[in-house]
Enzyme design. Structure first.
Site, mmCIF file in Angstrom:
data_model
loop_
_atom_site.group_PDB
_atom_site.id
_atom_site.type_symbol
_atom_site.label_atom_id
_atom_site.label_comp_id
_atom_site.label_asym_id
_atom_site.label_seq_id
_atom_site.Cartn_x
_atom_site.Cartn_y
_atom_site.Cartn_z
ATOM 1 N N LYS A 285 -14.260 17.780 -14.976
ATOM 2 C CA LYS A 285 -13.518 16.716 -14.296
ATOM 3 C C LYS A 285 -12.665 15.955 -15.319
ATOM 4 O O LYS A 285 -12.176 16.549 -16.272
ATOM 5 C CB LYS A 285 -14.482 15.813 -13.519
ATOM 6 C CG LYS A 285 -15.428 16.644 -12.613
ATOM 7 C CD LYS A 285 -16.235 15.854 -11.666
ATOM 8 C CE LYS A 285 -17.086 16.780 -10.802
ATOM 9 N NZ LYS A 285 -17.838 16.085 -9.774
ATOM 10 N N ASN B 6 -17.525 22.181 -14.399
ATOM 11 C CA ASN B 6 -16.332 21.405 -14.091
ATOM 12 C C ASN B 6 -16.438 20.079 -14.836
ATOM 13 O O ASN B 6 -17.240 19.236 -14.463
ATOM 14 C CB ASN B 6 -16.253 21.176 -12.572
ATOM 15 C CG ASN B 6 -15.106 20.261 -12.178
ATOM 16 O OD1 ASN B 6 -14.259 19.926 -13.000
ATOM 17 N ND2 ASN B 6 -15.083 19.864 -10.910
ATOM 18 N N HIS C 15 -11.117 21.040 -4.783
ATOM 19 C CA HIS C 15 -12.330 20.246 -4.999
ATOM 20 C C HIS C 15 -12.276 19.007 -4.087
ATOM 21 O O HIS C 15 -11.210 18.456 -3.842
ATOM 22 C CB HIS C 15 -12.415 19.837 -6.468
ATOM 23 C CG HIS C 15 -13.744 19.258 -6.831
ATOM 24 N ND1 HIS C 15 -14.107 17.965 -6.497
ATOM 25 C CD2 HIS C 15 -14.812 19.803 -7.462
ATOM 26 C CE1 HIS C 15 -15.347 17.750 -6.927
ATOM 27 N NE2 HIS C 15 -15.801 18.841 -7.511
ATOM 28 N N SER D 37 -25.035 18.135 -7.972
ATOM 29 C CA SER D 37 -26.276 17.696 -8.622
ATOM 30 C C SER D 37 -27.172 18.850 -9.067
ATOM 31 O O SER D 37 -28.396 18.745 -9.005
ATOM 32 C CB SER D 37 -27.054 16.728 -7.721
ATOM 33 O OG SER D 37 -26.312 15.540 -7.512
ATOM 34 N N GLY E 256 -22.656 14.308 -7.799
ATOM 35 C CA GLY E 256 -22.858 13.143 -8.661
ATOM 36 C C GLY E 256 -23.856 12.130 -8.146
ATOM 37 O O GLY E 256 -23.914 11.011 -8.631
ATOM 38 N N GLU F 172 -19.806 22.816 -2.006
ATOM 39 C CA GLU F 172 -20.216 21.559 -2.623
ATOM 40 C C GLU F 172 -20.264 20.455 -1.564
ATOM 41 O O GLU F 172 -19.213 19.881 -1.221
ATOM 42 C CB GLU F 172 -19.219 21.157 -3.720
ATOM 43 C CG GLU F 172 -19.074 22.175 -4.826
ATOM 44 C CD GLU F 172 -18.547 21.533 -6.115
ATOM 45 O OE1 GLU F 172 -19.199 21.733 -7.139
ATOM 46 O OE2 GLU F 172 -17.520 20.846 -6.076
ATOM 47 N N GLU G 146 -12.912 16.052 -4.626
ATOM 48 C CA GLU G 146 -12.298 14.873 -5.247
ATOM 49 C C GLU G 146 -10.771 14.956 -5.154
ATOM 50 O O GLU G 146 -10.099 13.930 -5.036
ATOM 51 C CB GLU G 146 -12.783 14.747 -6.701
ATOM 52 C CG GLU G 146 -14.245 14.303 -6.736
ATOM 53 C CD GLU G 146 -15.018 14.757 -7.955
ATOM 54 O OE1 GLU G 146 -14.411 15.218 -8.933
ATOM 55 O OE2 GLU G 146 -16.259 14.648 -7.914
HETATM 56 O O1 LIG Z 1 -18.458 18.339 -8.244
HETATM 57 C C1 LIG Z 1 -19.221 19.063 -8.854
HETATM 58 C C2 LIG Z 1 -18.738 20.263 -9.546
HETATM 59 O O2 LIG Z 1 -17.452 20.590 -9.164
HETATM 60 C C3 LIG Z 1 -20.654 18.741 -8.965
HETATM 61 O O3 LIG Z 1 -20.789 17.606 -9.758
HETATM 62 P P1 LIG Z 1 -22.274 17.161 -10.227
HETATM 63 O O4 LIG Z 1 -22.951 18.386 -10.775
HETATM 64 O O5 LIG Z 1 -22.024 16.108 -11.265
HETATM 65 O O6 LIG Z 1 -22.973 16.641 -9.016
#
Ligand SMILES: O=C(CO)COP(=O)(O)O
Length: 251
Positions: free
Chosen positions: A11, A9, A93, A209, A169, A163, A95
Site C-alpha cells: 500500500k 501489498n 483493490h 488480516s 486491516g 478481500e 481502497e
Molecule cells: O488489503 C489487503 C491486501 O491487499 C489486506 O490488508 P491486511 O492484511 O493489512 O488486512
C-alpha cells in the site's frame, strides 16, 4: 495444478529503507516452492528490482492507468510498471474502489491494459460489512468478478483476490466456511465463463488480516491458492512464516 502464490501489498508504505525488508524476504526464500510477489509503492519499483536481482521474488504495482500513455497527470501505465521491473499489478483493490470511485468497468479496462503490457493482473473483489449482513455477499463478489474481468484471457494471466472490505486491516477474518463458500462460488463462475482449463488455472487468493497465526488454516480451505497480505507483508518476520505456511499447504 495451480502454483500457489504469496503476495504482499505494501500500500502507501515504504521509502528507501523498506528495501531492507524486501531483501530479507528474498533472502529467506532463495528457492521457494510457491510464487512470491511483493507490490511496493511504484516509487520503489526500480530500486527494488535492482535490490533483488536474481531472486525468486516477483515485483508488482498497485494500480495502473487503462491507457498506455498520454495526458494523465500523476498516473502510471502498465508498460511503465513493466519497464520499472514489475511482473504483475494489483487492480481494483477496495481502497482504490473507495478512494477513487473505481468501477468494475474501469478495473476491467485496466486489466486489459495490464495484460497487453505482459503483466499478471491481480484483480481484487470483496463485499462490505453491510453487504455481508444483508446476505448479498455472493451476489456482490460474483457481480464484481463478472464486471472486472475481460473476455479472452488465459489462466496464468489473472489472479483473483477475494478481500472482504471489513476484514482488511481490522484483525477480523471470515470463518473458514465463509471463505470456502465464496472461493467455491468464484471458481464455479470462472469455469462457467472461461471453460475448465482457464477457469481452473486462475489462482484465487484470500486477503484480509492474514497473519502468521491464521495463515495455515486459511491455506487449507478449498480453492484458496494463497494470500494477498497487507500489513504482515511489510516485514520479513511476519511475511516469511506466511510463505512457509503456504509451502507446507502446497505439499
Ligand atoms: O488489503 C489487503 C491486501 O491487499 C489486506 O490488508 P491486511 O492484511 O493489512 O488486512
Amino acid at each position: 495444478m495451480r502454483r500457489k502464490l504469496a503476495a504482499g501489498n505494501w500500500k502507501m508504505n515504504g521509502t528507501g529503507a523498506a528495501l531492507d525488508a524486501l531483501d530479507a524476504i528474498a533472502t529467506a526464500h532463495p528457492a521457494p516452492t510457491v510464487d512470491i510477489l511483493i507490490c511496493p509503492p511504484a516509487t520503489l519499483l526500480s530500486r527494488a528490482s535492482q535490490a533483488i536481482l536474481g531472486s525468486a521474488v516477483t515485483l508488482g504495482g498497485q494500480d495502473c492507468h487503462a491507457e498506455a500513455s498520454g495526458a494523465h497527470t500523476g498516473d502510471i501505465s502498465a508498460a511503465m510498471l513493466a519497464d520499472a521491473g514489475a511482473g504483475a499489478v494489483i487492480l481494483g483493490h477496495s481502497e482504490r474502489r473507495a478512494d477513487h470511485a473505481e468501477t468494475d468497468a474501469q478495473v476491467c479496462a485496466k486489466t486489459r491494459a495490464a495484460l497487453e503490457a505482459g503483466l499478471i493482473a491481480v484483480v481484487c473483489i470483496g463485499e462490505t460489512l453491510a453487504e455481508r449482513e444483508a446476505g448479498q455477499t455472493l451476489d456482490v463478489v460474483c457481480g464484481q468478478l463478472a464486471g472486472s474481468l475481460p473476455d479472452g484471457i488465459t489462466g496464468n494471466q489473472i489472479v483473483v483476490a477475494y478481500e472482504p472490505v471489513w476484514a482488511i486491516g481490522t484483525g477480523k477474518v471470515p470463518t473458514l466456511e465463509q471463505i470456502a463458500e465464496v472461493h467455491d462460488a468464484l471458481r464455479g463462475q470462472l469455469v462457467g465463463r472461461y471453460g475448465a482449463e482457464t477457469g481452473h488455472g486462475i489462482r484465487l487468493l484470500y486477503g484480509g488480516s492474514v497473519k502468521p497465526g491464521n495463515a495455515a488454516e486459511i491455506f487449507a480451505v478449498s480453492n484458496v491458492d494463497g494470500a494477498l497480505v497487507g500489513g504482515a507483508s511489510l516485514s520479513a518476520a511476519d511475511f516469511s512464516p506466511i510463505v512457509t505456511a503456504l509451502e507446507l499447504a502446497a505439499g
